[in-house]
Design an enzyme around this catalytic site. Structure first.
Site, mmCIF file in Angstrom:
data_model
loop_
_atom_site.group_PDB
_atom_site.id
_atom_site.type_symbol
_atom_site.label_atom_id
_atom_site.label_comp_id
_atom_site.label_asym_id
_atom_site.label_seq_id
_atom_site.Cartn_x
_atom_site.Cartn_y
_atom_site.Cartn_z
ATOM 1 N N HIS A 142 43.247 91.788 92.684
ATOM 2 C CA HIS A 142 43.573 91.385 91.176
ATOM 3 C C HIS A 142 45.062 91.890 90.963
ATOM 4 O O HIS A 142 45.527 91.604 89.847
ATOM 5 C CB HIS A 142 42.494 92.059 90.360
ATOM 6 C CG HIS A 142 41.313 91.461 90.715
ATOM 7 N ND1 HIS A 142 40.952 90.293 90.730
ATOM 8 C CD2 HIS A 142 40.165 92.109 90.870
ATOM 9 C CE1 HIS A 142 39.501 90.038 90.542
ATOM 10 N NE2 HIS A 142 38.938 91.149 91.042
ATOM 11 N N ASP A 179 36.175 86.843 98.412
ATOM 12 C CA ASP A 179 35.631 87.752 97.303
ATOM 13 C C ASP A 179 34.895 86.938 96.289
ATOM 14 O O ASP A 179 35.602 85.912 95.878
ATOM 15 C CB ASP A 179 36.749 88.538 96.734
ATOM 16 C CG ASP A 179 36.176 89.904 95.897
ATOM 17 O OD1 ASP A 179 35.963 90.860 96.520
ATOM 18 O OD2 ASP A 179 35.926 89.593 94.786
ATOM 19 N N HIS A 181 35.061 87.418 93.084
ATOM 20 C CA HIS A 181 36.097 87.308 91.904
ATOM 21 C C HIS A 181 37.272 86.625 92.415
ATOM 22 O O HIS A 181 37.456 86.256 93.404
ATOM 23 C CB HIS A 181 36.258 88.990 91.389
ATOM 24 C CG HIS A 181 35.077 89.413 91.303
ATOM 25 N ND1 HIS A 181 34.545 90.423 92.337
ATOM 26 C CD2 HIS A 181 34.446 89.629 90.045
ATOM 27 C CE1 HIS A 181 33.520 91.192 91.392
ATOM 28 N NE2 HIS A 181 33.344 90.719 90.382
ATOM 29 N N ASP A 267 31.001 90.944 97.994
ATOM 30 C CA ASP A 267 30.408 91.053 96.691
ATOM 31 C C ASP A 267 29.784 89.614 96.063
ATOM 32 O O ASP A 267 29.184 89.562 95.225
ATOM 33 C CB ASP A 267 31.319 91.687 95.441
ATOM 34 C CG ASP A 267 32.694 91.245 95.578
ATOM 35 O OD1 ASP A 267 32.891 90.240 96.348
ATOM 36 O OD2 ASP A 267 33.441 91.744 94.775
HETATM 37 C C1 3YP Z 1 36.377 95.021 87.938
HETATM 38 C C2 3YP Z 1 36.212 95.210 86.537
HETATM 39 C C3 3YP Z 1 35.065 94.398 86.098
HETATM 40 C C4 3YP Z 1 34.838 93.425 87.215
HETATM 41 C C5 3YP Z 1 35.590 94.014 88.410
HETATM 42 C C6 3YP Z 1 35.919 93.277 89.598
HETATM 43 C C7 3YP Z 1 36.221 93.985 90.768
HETATM 44 C C8 3YP Z 1 35.958 93.227 92.163
HETATM 45 O O1 3YP Z 1 35.300 93.498 92.937
HETATM 46 N N1 3YP Z 1 37.131 92.454 92.293
HETATM 47 O O2 3YP Z 1 37.155 91.638 93.710
HETATM 48 ZN ZN ZN Z 2 35.244 91.097 93.839
#
Ligand code: 3YP
Ligand code: ZN
Length: 371
Positions: A142, A179, A181, A267
């Site tokens: 991220h 992933d 996300h 995840d």
């Molecule tokens: C971090 C804050 C809310 C969701 C989150 C996701 C983190 C993650 O696993 N990113 O791949």
């Molecule tokens: Zn994630």
């Protein structure tokens, strides 16, 4: 066929302190202190099963080393790198969005995570290993140039790609991010770069909420270098494997990268607290096997996975083991206890609404003329 698979893990990764949160949110008031979902648990237990299963003996151990400040600056702004360093030298701080807590010394651990991904990449590009898995923490996918977010401080995969470009003259690289996300960090960093193809499979509109739509395909001069497959909640092995076969494989074949990097998060497991998908260890293993095949066909097998999310301390280890078995071609015989009673679940069937999402991404690949 067996392959030499490089493996990075360092106990210091478990020492990155994300503190007391209620999973995602700060605790306090009516929110009883717990821990951040991104804690050492799942990662340490992955490393544990890799050792206890005997898989460790089949792998090529790769030592982690910290990425230097200059290596981080190939991707990140000095303001971001220096702020993390200053807060880490004090009591700790936050990556930038209020959901990325870190404790004292996390700068050095995040640099070791980026450097661990570099070391894995070095092993593959020098031929010391055929492919590699960097089990690093904190995650990176991220993080954008100017800030961290979503548990990520530095973009590990991008730092490793820039290292490969600077060191080996590698030009074209593809990133596959499974992933749950959205892989917004690499998408943002390489938005205008036609030589880095970013492909993200993720649960639609999960995190970051407003990114990862199928319509996001790359900046001017780099159209088609970004592919998103936003899958509906509830997608399982069938949807993920169809996305790999129908979107990832043709896009990469047409792009012809010299190196494939993978952002590997577990995840999308049905036991994960942060996603609503149902990919089992078998699904993760099959995805990894397909990625090995794709890499063999297009870039001499050059495939480097770096760890991202995955917060089920009980299931993630079996998912990771399945991936390492596929990378190395060495089954351990370990049975995933969660697979029993899950293998035949209808959740694995490709459903029409999932198929529709995949068809849209397929259309992007076709329309951009890369198929
Ligand atoms: C971090 C804050 C809310 C969701 C989150 C996701 C983190 C993650 O696993 N990113 O791949
Ligand atoms: Zn994630």
């Amino acid at each position: 066929m067996t392959r030499r698979t490089g493996y990075v893990w360092h106990e210091r990764y478990a020492w990155h302190d994300t503190g007391t949160h209620i999973g995602i949110y700060p605790s306090g008031g009516m929110s009883q202190p717990y821990h951040a979902f991104e804690s050492s648990q799942s990662k340490s237990r992955i490393a544990g099963l890799i050792e206890v299963s005997g898989m460790l003996d089949e792998l090529t151990r790769v030592g982690a080393r910290p990425a230097t400040r200059d290596e981080l600056l190939r991707v990140h702004t000095a303001a971001h790198v220096d702020r993390i360093k200053a807060e880490s030298d004090g009591a700790g701080g936050d990556g930038g969005d209020g959901t990325t807590p870190f404790g004292p010394g996390s700068y050095e651990i995040a640099a070791l995570a980026a450097g661990g991904t570099i070391a894995a990449t070095d092993h593959v590009l020098t031929g010391a290993a055929d492919n590699a898995y960097a089990l690093v923490r904190p995650p990176g996918h991220h993080a954008v140039a100017e800030t961290g977010m979503g548990y990520c401080l530095f973009n590990n995969v991008a730092v490793a790609i820039e290292h490969a470009r600077a060191t080996y003259g590698t030009r074209r690289v593809a990133i596959v991010d499974y992933d749950v996300h959205h892989g917004n960090g690499a998408q943002s960093i390489y938005w205008d770069d036609p030589d880095v193809l970013t492909i993200s499979l993720h649960q639609e509109r999960l995190f970051p909420q407003d990114s990862g739509d199928v319509s996001e395909t790359g900046g001017p001069g780099a159209e088609g270098s970004c592919i998103n497959v936003p899958l509906p909640a509830g997608s399982g092995n069938g949807a993920y494997l169809a996305a790999i076969d129908r979107v990832v494989a043709p896009a990469i074949a047409a792009f012809a990268p010299e190196l494939i990097m993978v952002c590997s998060g577990f995840d999308a497991s049905p036991l994960d607290p942060l996603g609503c998908m149902t990919v089992g260890s078998e699904g993760f293993g099959l995805m990894a096997a397909r990625l090995v095949e794709i890499a063999t066909e297009v870039c001499d097998g050059h495939l480097v996975l770096t760890h991202e999310g995955g917060y089920s301390p009980v299931h993630a280890p079996f998912c990771a083991l399945a991936v390492l078995e596929a990378l190395s071609g060495r089954p351990t015989g370990v049975v995933d206890p969660f697979a029993v009673g899950f293998e035949h679940s209808p959740a694995h069937a490709l459903r029409p609404w999932q198929e529709e999402a995949i068809a849209q991404a397929e259309e992007v690949v076709r329309a951009l003329g890369v198929d």
